[in-house]
Structures are given as C-alpha cells and as structure tokens.
Write a protein that holds these residues in place. Structure first.
Motif, PDB file in Angstrom:
ATOM      1  N   ASN A 140       0.831  -1.196   0.000  1.00 32.01           N
ATOM      2  CA  ASN A 140       0.000   0.000   0.000  1.00 32.01           C
ATOM      3  C   ASN A 140       0.875   1.260   0.000  1.00 32.01           C
ATOM      4  O   ASN A 140       0.686   2.155  -0.826  1.00 32.01           O
ATOM      5  CB  ASN A 140      -0.915  -0.042   1.232  1.00 32.01           C
ATOM      6  N   GLU A 179      -1.777   3.635  -8.564  1.00 33.06           N
ATOM      7  CA  GLU A 179      -3.041   3.883  -7.883  1.00 33.06           C
ATOM      8  C   GLU A 179      -3.908   2.635  -7.704  1.00 33.06           C
ATOM      9  O   GLU A 179      -4.449   2.412  -6.613  1.00 33.06           O
ATOM     10  CB  GLU A 179      -3.815   4.969  -8.632  1.00 33.06           C
ATOM     11  N   ASP A 180      -4.078   1.835  -8.740  1.00 37.88           N
ATOM     12  CA  ASP A 180      -4.945   0.655  -8.607  1.00 37.88           C
ATOM     13  C   ASP A 180      -4.391  -0.329  -7.582  1.00 37.88           C
ATOM     14  O   ASP A 180      -5.144  -0.888  -6.781  1.00 37.88           O
ATOM     15  CB  ASP A 180      -5.128  -0.047  -9.958  1.00 37.88           C
ATOM     16  N   LEU A 181      -3.093  -0.536  -7.597  1.00 39.36           N
ATOM     17  CA  LEU A 181      -2.467  -1.434  -6.628  1.00 39.36           C
ATOM     18  C   LEU A 181      -2.583  -0.859  -5.222  1.00 39.36           C
ATOM     19  O   LEU A 181      -2.884  -1.578  -4.266  1.00 39.36           O
ATOM     20  CB  LEU A 181      -1.000  -1.668  -7.002  1.00 39.36           C
ATOM     21  N   HIS A 182      -2.366   0.434  -5.107  1.00 39.39           N
ATOM     22  CA  HIS A 182      -2.509   1.118  -3.809  1.00 39.39           C
ATOM     23  C   HIS A 182      -3.908   0.921  -3.246  1.00 39.39           C
ATOM     24  O   HIS A 182      -4.074   0.530  -2.088  1.00 39.39           O
ATOM     25  CB  HIS A 182      -2.187   2.608  -3.973  1.00 39.39           C
ATOM     26  N   LYS A 183      -4.931   1.182  -4.049  1.00 40.65           N
ATOM     27  CA  LYS A 183      -6.320   1.052  -3.584  1.00 40.65           C
ATOM     28  C   LYS A 183      -6.629  -0.374  -3.166  1.00 40.65           C
ATOM     29  O   LYS A 183      -7.276  -0.608  -2.143  1.00 40.65           O
ATOM     30  CB  LYS A 183      -7.291   1.506  -4.679  1.00 40.65           C
ATOM     31  N   ASN A 184      -6.180  -1.346  -3.959  1.00 43.80           N
ATOM     32  CA  ASN A 184      -6.444  -2.746  -3.651  1.00 43.80           C
ATOM     33  C   ASN A 184      -5.738  -3.155  -2.359  1.00 43.80           C
ATOM     34  O   ASN A 184      -6.334  -3.812  -1.500  1.00 43.80           O
ATOM     35  CB  ASN A 184      -6.008  -3.626  -4.818  1.00 43.80           C
ATOM     36  N   ILE A 198      -3.618  -6.982 -11.114  1.00 47.73           N
ATOM     37  CA  ILE A 198      -3.401  -5.537 -11.022  1.00 47.73           C
ATOM     38  C   ILE A 198      -1.895  -5.241 -10.958  1.00 47.73           C
ATOM     39  O   ILE A 198      -1.395  -4.329 -11.618  1.00 47.73           O
ATOM     40  CB  ILE A 198      -4.126  -4.940  -9.795  1.00 47.73           C
ATOM     41  N   TRP A 199      -1.165  -6.035 -10.172  1.00 45.17           N
ATOM     42  CA  TRP A 199       0.278  -5.844 -10.074  1.00 45.17           C
ATOM     43  C   TRP A 199       0.942  -6.063 -11.422  1.00 45.17           C
ATOM     44  O   TRP A 199       1.804  -5.275 -11.830  1.00 45.17           O
ATOM     45  CB  TRP A 199       0.893  -6.750  -9.015  1.00 45.17           C
ATOM     46  N   GLU A 232      -0.264  -5.685 -14.401  1.00 44.47           N
ATOM     47  CA  GLU A 232      -0.577  -4.530 -15.258  1.00 44.47           C
ATOM     48  C   GLU A 232       0.231  -3.301 -14.828  1.00 44.47           C
ATOM     49  O   GLU A 232       0.758  -2.560 -15.670  1.00 44.47           O
ATOM     50  CB  GLU A 232      -2.072  -4.228 -15.213  1.00 44.47           C
ATOM     51  N   SER A 233       0.338  -3.105 -13.537  1.00 39.48           N
ATOM     52  CA  SER A 233       1.088  -1.963 -13.012  1.00 39.48           C
ATOM     53  C   SER A 233       2.570  -2.076 -13.343  1.00 39.48           C
ATOM     54  O   SER A 233       3.228  -1.086 -13.663  1.00 39.48           O
ATOM     55  CB  SER A 233       0.903  -1.865 -11.492  1.00 39.48           C
TER      56      SER A 233
END
Length: 102
Positions: free
Chosen positions: A46, A55-60, A86-87, A89-90
């Motif tokens: 996080n 952002e997507d990884l942070h939110k998840n 998500i990771w 893709e990030s």
C-alpha cells in the motif's frame, strides 16, 4: 531532466518493481492464519504503491489491509488473484515509463 537524473529515476523504479514483486510473492505464499504477516505485507505494498503513483495497486492493497484488520481474511485471500493481475498490469506501466526515459 539530466541524463544522471533519469538514470537515478530508472534505478529507483527498478528497485520499486523488485520490492513489489517480492512482496506480492510473499502475499501469495502466506496462509490464512498468517494474519499479522498479511497485514504487514499489504501495508508495505500500500505505502510503496501510493508513493509511486501505482493507484490501482494502492487502492487494492489499502482495501485488503482494512479487510484483514476487520477479520475478513477469506475475502482478502480470494482477492489475491485479482491483486496479482493488477500488479502485473502496473508492472508493465512502470516498465513502459522507464523505457520512455532517455
């Protein structure tokens, strides 16, 4: 930006990718009863993701950390596959950014 600054930034992002890759592997290998370790690893993901704009990884990771603290371990465990996606893709986005640096 100078060539030296870009090189420094590339190395920093590569270190972030390596760190997050390690954390994601740890998360995927932890068991449901490893709650303290799961919370710790999600917290680290996080923070790193938030600091580097992933952002997507942070939110998840933030949501997973909250769920774990509230005892919803099974929800987090069942969400691991989505978080790995998500990771992945990030990670591609971070590598693409590195490739754009001169």
């Amino acid at each position: 930006e100078s060539k030296e600054e870009n090189q420094w930034l590339k190395e920093l992002i590569l270190n972030v990718i390596d760190d997050l890759e390690t954390r994601m592997k740890i998360i995927c290998n932890l068991k449901e009863n490893d709650i303290k370790e799961l919370i710790s690893e999600y917290h680290k993901v996080n923070g790193v993701a938030a600091n580097f704009g992933v952002e997507d990884l942070h939110k998840n990771a933030l949501n997973s950390e909250k769920l774990l603290k509230n005892g919803n371990v099974s929800d987090v465990i069942s969400n691991r596959e989505a978080m790995v996606k998500i990771w992945e893709e990030s990670k591609v986005e971070l590598k693409n950014y590195i490739n754009k640096l001169v």
